[in-house]
Design an enzyme around this catalytic site. Structure first.
Site, PDB file in Angstrom:
ATOM      1  CE1 TYR A 150      -3.580   2.623   0.619  1.00  0.00           C
ATOM      2  CE2 TYR A 150      -2.359   3.266   2.576  1.00  0.00           C
ATOM      3  CZ  TYR A 150      -3.371   3.506   1.666  1.00  0.00           C
ATOM      4  OH  TYR A 150      -4.157   4.626   1.802  1.00  0.00           O
ATOM      5  CG  ASP A 245       5.655   3.585   1.021  1.00  0.00           C
ATOM      6  OD1 ASP A 245       5.935   4.223   2.052  1.00  0.00           O
ATOM      7  OD2 ASP A 245       4.491   3.430   0.607  1.00  0.00           O
ATOM      8  CE  LYS A 271       0.832   4.846   8.426  1.00  0.00           C
ATOM      9  NZ  LYS A 271       0.846   4.137   7.169  1.00  0.00           N
TER      10      LYS A 271
HETATM   11  C1  LIG Z   1       0.254   4.605   5.820  1.00  0.00           C
HETATM   12  C2  LIG Z   1       1.037   4.363   4.587  1.00  0.00           C
HETATM   13  C3  LIG Z   1       0.960   5.226   3.494  1.00  0.00           C
HETATM   14  C4  LIG Z   1       0.004   6.371   3.439  1.00  0.00           C
HETATM   15  O1  LIG Z   1       0.270   7.327   4.408  1.00  0.00           O
HETATM   16  P1  LIG Z   1      -0.900   8.372   4.811  1.00  0.00           P
HETATM   17  O2  LIG Z   1      -0.245   9.288   5.772  1.00  0.00           O
HETATM   18  O3  LIG Z   1      -1.994   7.535   5.393  1.00  0.00           O
HETATM   19  O4  LIG Z   1      -1.318   9.037   3.551  1.00  0.00           O
HETATM   20  C5  LIG Z   1       1.798   4.991   2.428  1.00  0.00           C
HETATM   21  N1  LIG Z   1       2.645   3.946   2.423  1.00  0.00           N
HETATM   22  C6  LIG Z   1       2.730   3.086   3.451  1.00  0.00           C
HETATM   23  C7  LIG Z   1       3.696   1.965   3.402  1.00  0.00           C
HETATM   24  C8  LIG Z   1       1.909   3.256   4.555  1.00  0.00           C
HETATM   25  O5  LIG Z   1       1.964   2.384   5.549  1.00  0.00           O
END
Ligand SMILES: *Cc1c(COP(=O)(O)O)cnc(C)c1O
Length: 434
Positions: A150, A245, A271
């Site tokens: 994701y 990511d 995060k």
């Molecule tokens: C949470 C997450 C996102 C998206 O971040 P948001 O702050 O919710 O837009 C993208 N990549 C990874 C791996 C994530 O865990």
């Protein structure tokens, strides 16, 4: 003991009913609706350390931790330090501030592959922006992602694979035009052979590969060394930009560490770097980052990007982690203890499920097979997970309301709380199988 229905009755239910009048499904992010586990959500009143309290005054040991940001627990004084002073000076100016430099410097110094970093407001913005930079830099349009990873909710990345085939993506969401995802190629996670085939098929056409070095949105599924090494070799050989990511994993598994020595070209953060405030960031080598506006032609902007509140709390959290490196060993220990406790429960119940773990991310998959990709994760018995979730909730243990979420540990989870959790997991597992 109360049942979970009794828990959620009263105030949470009332609020949920009201929320549904004004907010789609009553929540501002889908997972929070608890829809996947078939019950209504608890509404949160407050949280401290590893304990979260709902509006009906029930307390839970929290393994959601805001889905990742709260590695130091809720309302940690070290993170909140000086926040009132920031508030009194204003929180957003539309002009640059010193704390933004501090923040960028901390990130740049932590990662050898990052020379410069841009702050944004979410992980979604970070991944979206890196894709744009990669396309702008390479002058190519195709991008490659992996099934089960994701990367936020921007159009081009909202794609999953057609059962592992080498194929153009199909959008996972309504409202995403086929045209926009036609350049998104999807490959199976941890599948080197498929990866090689894709790079043969689209020789010198792929702008970037984006990957979670630890898959943390399909449960917990670490990438193998072989897989990450192959990605690096192939991307290098075709001048394709490699994007990690690390929105979940950045500063969670270590302070700026790499995976098997594989260095990406760009990294996305979110995060943890916001300490609980809305934030994201992306960084990379100078030649890549200097094509971002206004130095270069890749446009990317943000009214609230780098706002003082988020920068201040993020900086506090990162400096605390940097100055207390032992945290990562302790978290690792705790998570291993939890994993072993879950395995012990499983053995006693004669269940053969899989518990994946990587640093402080833990996931019990309700499947007997090893989980190395999304297809494996999908063999989990979701109906059993859903019961398990509720049986944990009624015992005061809050985990993510989906088989595909990790349990997040923080520095504030105590040994006693872990023991209580392991015991509760034993009970929940037993009840879920009756
Ligand atoms: C949470 C997450 C996102 C998206 O971040 P948001 O702050 O919710 O837009 C993208 N990549 C990874 C791996 C994530 O865990």
């Amino acid at each position: 003991m109360k049942t979970w229905q009794e828990y959620i009755m009263n105030k949470s239910n009332q609020l949920f009913e009201k929320a549904n009048q004004y907010i789609p499904a009553g929540v501002n992010s889908p997972i929070r609706a608890f829809q996947s586990v078939g019950c209504s959500p608890i509404f949160i009143k407050k949280a401290q350390g590893s304990i979260i309290e709902d509006v009906d005054n029930n307390q839970y040991i929290d393994y959601i931790c805001s889905f990742g940001p709260l590695i130091l627990g809720h309302s940690n004084p070290a993170v909140l330090e000086g926040i009132n002073d920031v508030l009194s000076r204003g929180t957003s100016y539309g002009g640059p501030t010193e704390v933004e430099i501090d923040m960028a410097q901390i990130i740049v110094e932590a990662y050898s592959c990052i020379d410069k970093v841009r702050m944004v407001n979410s992980g979604t913005e970070a991944t979206m922006s890196t894709i744009r930079v990669a396309r702008g830099f390479t002058n190519r349009t195709k991008i490659l992602k992996f099934e089960g990873c994701y990367h936020g909710h921007s159009d081009a990345l909202l794609v999953k694979a057609g059962s592992g085939a080498i194929t153009y993506g199909v959008p996972t969401s309504l409202g995403v035009p086929d045209d926009i995802v036609k350049d998104t190629i999807v490959c199976k996670y941890n599948d080197v052979n498929e990866l090689i085939k894709i790079f043969e098929q689209y020789q010198n056409e792929i702008a970037c590969v984006i990957v979670e070095p630890i898959g943390a949105n399909m449960g917990v599924v670490p990438a193998t060394k072989e897989f990450l090494t192959a990605i690096r070799t192939l991307t290098t050989s075709q001048n394709t930009i490699l994007i990690f990511d690390e929105v979940i994993t950045g500063f969670r598994t270590s302070f700026g560490g790499s995976y098997f020595g594989v260095e990406p070209d760009m990294i996305c953060f979110g995060k943890i770097i916001g300490g609980g405030m809305p934030v994201g960031a992306y960084g990379g080598k100078k030649n890549l980052m200097d094509i971002v506006a206004p130095l270069g032609g890749v446009y990317q902007a943000g009214t609230l990007s780098g706002n003082s509140l988020a920068m201040h709390m993020g900086k506090n959290q990162l400096l605390y982690l940097k100055n207390n490196p032992k945290i990562y060993c302790d978290l690792d220990e705790k998570a291993r203890y939890l994993q072993e406790g879950i395995y012990k429960n499983l053995r006693e119940l004669n269940l053969k499920y899989t518990v994946n773990r990587e640093s402080s991310l833990v996931c019990l998959f309700f499947t007997e097979q090893q989980v190395n990709n999304f297809e494996d994760a999908n063999t989990s018995k979701i109906d059993i997970f859903n019961k398990y979730f509720k049986f944990l909730l009624e015992q005061g243990i809050l985990i993510g309301p989906s088989q595909f979420e990790a349990m997040f540990l923080s520095t504030e989870h105590t040994k006693e709380q872990l023991d209580k959790t392991i015991e509760a997991i034993g009970v929940a597992l037993e009840k879920a199988h009756q």
